[in-house]
Design an enzyme around this catalytic site. Sequence first.
Site, PDB file in Angstrom:
ATOM      1  N   LYS A 243       0.837  -1.212   0.000  1.00 42.03           N
ATOM      2  CA  LYS A 243       0.000   0.000   0.000  1.00 42.03           C
ATOM      3  C   LYS A 243       0.862   1.249   0.000  1.00 42.03           C
ATOM      4  CE  LYS A 243      -1.079   2.113   3.556  1.00 42.03           C
ATOM      5  NZ  LYS A 243      -1.489   2.603   4.887  1.00 42.03           N
ATOM      6  N   CYS A 320     -25.390   4.502   7.637  1.00 44.11           N
ATOM      7  CA  CYS A 320     -26.076   4.065   6.419  1.00 44.11           C
ATOM      8  C   CYS A 320     -27.246   4.976   6.066  1.00 44.11           C
ATOM      9  CB  CYS A 320     -26.563   2.625   6.587  1.00 44.11           C
ATOM     10  SG  CYS A 320     -25.239   1.429   6.843  1.00 44.11           S
ATOM     11  N   CYS A 329     -26.462  -0.719  -1.764  1.00 49.82           N
ATOM     12  CA  CYS A 329     -25.384  -1.384  -1.037  1.00 49.82           C
ATOM     13  C   CYS A 329     -25.915  -2.661  -0.401  1.00 49.82           C
ATOM     14  CB  CYS A 329     -24.816  -0.459   0.034  1.00 49.82           C
ATOM     15  SG  CYS A 329     -23.511  -1.225   1.027  1.00 49.82           S
TER      16      CYS A 329
END
Length: 392
Positions: A243, A320, A329
């Site tokens: 990364k 959410c 989703c």
Amino acid sequence: MLSAVMTSPYFVHTRSVTNQRRNLMTSSSLGSKLTCKMRNPVPVPCEDVKEEETEIKLSSHDTTHGSSQQAAMHPQPEASPQRAHSRRRRQLKVEYDADDGASSVKTERRQPPDWKKQFELIREMRKGRDAPVDNMGAEKCYDSDAPAHVRRFQVLVSLMLSSQTRDQVTAAAMQKLRAHGCNAENIVATDDETLGKLIYPVGFWRSKVKYLKLTSATLQTDFGGDIPDSVEGLVRLPGVGPKMAHLAMDIAWDRVSGIGVDTHVHRISNRLGWLRKPSKNPEETRKALEEWLPRELWSEINWLLVGFGQQVCLPVNPLCSLCLNQHSCPSAFKSSPAKRPKSGSPPQSLSPASSFKTKTEPGPDDERIKREASHAATSPASRTRKTKSKVS
């Protein structure tokens, strides 16, 4: 008298006719024999069949052209090489056509069905660019007035410090390092205790002190204080993973070598169903994303999802109800219940970017500080101080 009769033209002609009839009878008997054998196949040695075929050819040549007997005794071997040559050419042609077809057909990768719409909605939610990564990420931690090789070194140092650490803590540590002199030569000359005080309280600061000293020494001796310009060279440095290597190539060298996948990109990609199967670590997520995500988005997806994970798609209790992707989703409202507005209050708007400032990700340093505070409150020294204060 007998010799005259035998040498007369009449007897000579009769003898030649008789020989021709005898040859014809022999050839016809051989032809009938072969015909019977074809009708009633019986295993015959290959050599016998070849001899009979040769005799038939010779007799036929004798009956038609007496002068061609010498040519029949020396057959021209042209048929079999021609057949082999033609068969070889056909094989080459088939292989060539197969290669052309394979190169012209492009294999299409599997793409998630709603990823483009979800990506655009995340861009909409991130248009304010007010997440911690936008103001205190690795792109903001280096000294813009420093030489180019020093800037690249500071980018790598900030990425090494950012592991398991919030951007606010990383930015504060980088500010102290820059004031001290953040280059490979100064880091090598700094003792471990002083360096630890400069980067504290980043996560795993003791291990990072060791990695910074080893990496700085390697860069000073092998690369003149600069960082390698390839992923292979970067991952060989102590404390540098894939990364960090891909992000360093993007930020420091302005080259897109791969997707920098941290814990936010790993978590959100799995929640959105962007992977064919759930991945177990960020490296598996990186390989799965690079299989289908267009290369022009590899540089954007890191900061986009990192900021989205810091503000909305939190690791614990994600918001959410504020996410524009809540209807597409597959993980929506499964990790946390939907937050209902209080009675009498208007519902929250989903479109303004300012609504995503309400909560940020709790980092490991917050939990550590809470544990240290609770430990200090229950320690014997704190009890003694409380007793003294009561007496006084």
